[in-house]
Design an enzyme around this catalytic site. Sequence first.
Site, PDB file in Angstrom:
ATOM      1  N   SER A  63     -27.279  55.098  37.128  1.00  0.00           N
ATOM      2  CA  SER A  63     -27.893  53.719  37.401  1.00  0.00           C
ATOM      3  C   SER A  63     -29.269  53.565  37.799  1.00  0.00           C
ATOM      4  O   SER A  63     -29.872  52.458  37.599  1.00  0.00           O
ATOM      5  CB  SER A  63     -26.777  52.958  38.175  1.00  0.00           C
ATOM      6  OG  SER A  63     -26.554  53.564  39.348  1.00  0.00           O
ATOM      7  N   ASN A  75     -30.681  57.990  22.677  1.00  0.00           N
ATOM      8  CA  ASN A  75     -29.371  57.763  22.004  1.00  0.00           C
ATOM      9  C   ASN A  75     -28.330  56.781  22.900  1.00  0.00           C
ATOM     10  O   ASN A  75     -27.243  56.730  22.263  1.00  0.00           O
ATOM     11  CB  ASN A  75     -28.785  58.958  21.611  1.00  0.00           C
ATOM     12  CG  ASN A  75     -28.444  59.879  22.654  1.00  0.00           C
ATOM     13  OD1 ASN A  75     -28.634  59.661  23.878  1.00  0.00           O
ATOM     14  ND2 ASN A  75     -27.473  60.938  22.366  1.00  0.00           N
ATOM     15  N   ASP A  81     -19.023  67.101  21.445  1.00  0.00           N
ATOM     16  CA  ASP A  81     -17.529  67.287  21.266  1.00  0.00           C
ATOM     17  C   ASP A  81     -17.277  68.672  21.524  1.00  0.00           C
ATOM     18  O   ASP A  81     -18.068  69.547  22.050  1.00  0.00           O
ATOM     19  CB  ASP A  81     -17.143  66.851  19.836  1.00  0.00           C
ATOM     20  CG  ASP A  81     -17.703  67.819  18.871  1.00  0.00           C
ATOM     21  OD1 ASP A  81     -17.998  68.880  18.890  1.00  0.00           O
ATOM     22  OD2 ASP A  81     -17.863  67.304  17.310  1.00  0.00           O
ATOM     23  N   PHE A  92     -28.628  68.595  26.694  1.00  0.00           N
ATOM     24  CA  PHE A  92     -29.866  68.115  27.027  1.00  0.00           C
ATOM     25  C   PHE A  92     -29.831  66.409  27.296  1.00  0.00           C
ATOM     26  O   PHE A  92     -28.727  65.449  26.755  1.00  0.00           O
ATOM     27  CB  PHE A  92     -30.781  68.189  25.767  1.00  0.00           C
ATOM     28  CG  PHE A  92     -31.387  69.545  25.449  1.00  0.00           C
ATOM     29  CD1 PHE A  92     -32.538  69.972  26.216  1.00  0.00           C
ATOM     30  CD2 PHE A  92     -30.392  70.412  24.927  1.00  0.00           C
ATOM     31  CE1 PHE A  92     -32.821  71.257  26.108  1.00  0.00           C
ATOM     32  CE2 PHE A  92     -30.795  71.923  24.576  1.00  0.00           C
ATOM     33  CZ  PHE A  92     -32.115  72.209  25.283  1.00  0.00           C
TER      34      PHE A  92
END
Length: 143
Positions: A63, A75, A81, A92
């Site tokens: 936050s 992104n 996964d 990263f």
Amino acid sequence: MNIRIKYLSDQIDRLTYIDGKSDWIDLRAAKEVSLKQGEYGLIPLGIAMELPRGYEAHIVPRSSTFKQFGIIQTNHMGIIDETYCGDHDQWFFPAYALRDTVIHVNDRICQFRIMEHQPPIVFEEAETLGHEDRGGYGSTGRA
């Protein structure tokens, strides 16, 4: 649940929960990164991990990341996964700088949690859903 982890940096603190306050775990910069306003960079997090079969990691900024460092995650939420598990499959943080900034080694910049994969879903087409409308996007009022 035991998860195998490989540290790719001896300069970052080991992963741990923060004083039992959350089930999210902070991740740290493994390299000093300087970014000018408008620049993009991948910040190495210094770990590779073998997630259990059927699980994935969700990575989001802390936050305070924007306030302290002036960066956002490009992104918006990273997904790793269980197939990304090689010795050099380093995690990263993809960052975009909204002001000139320096991220130092061991700065806490993001956090993650482990989530079970979504179960298989079958979509059933319907003429009506049979519920009252709520009023549209943004309809719950102001806080």
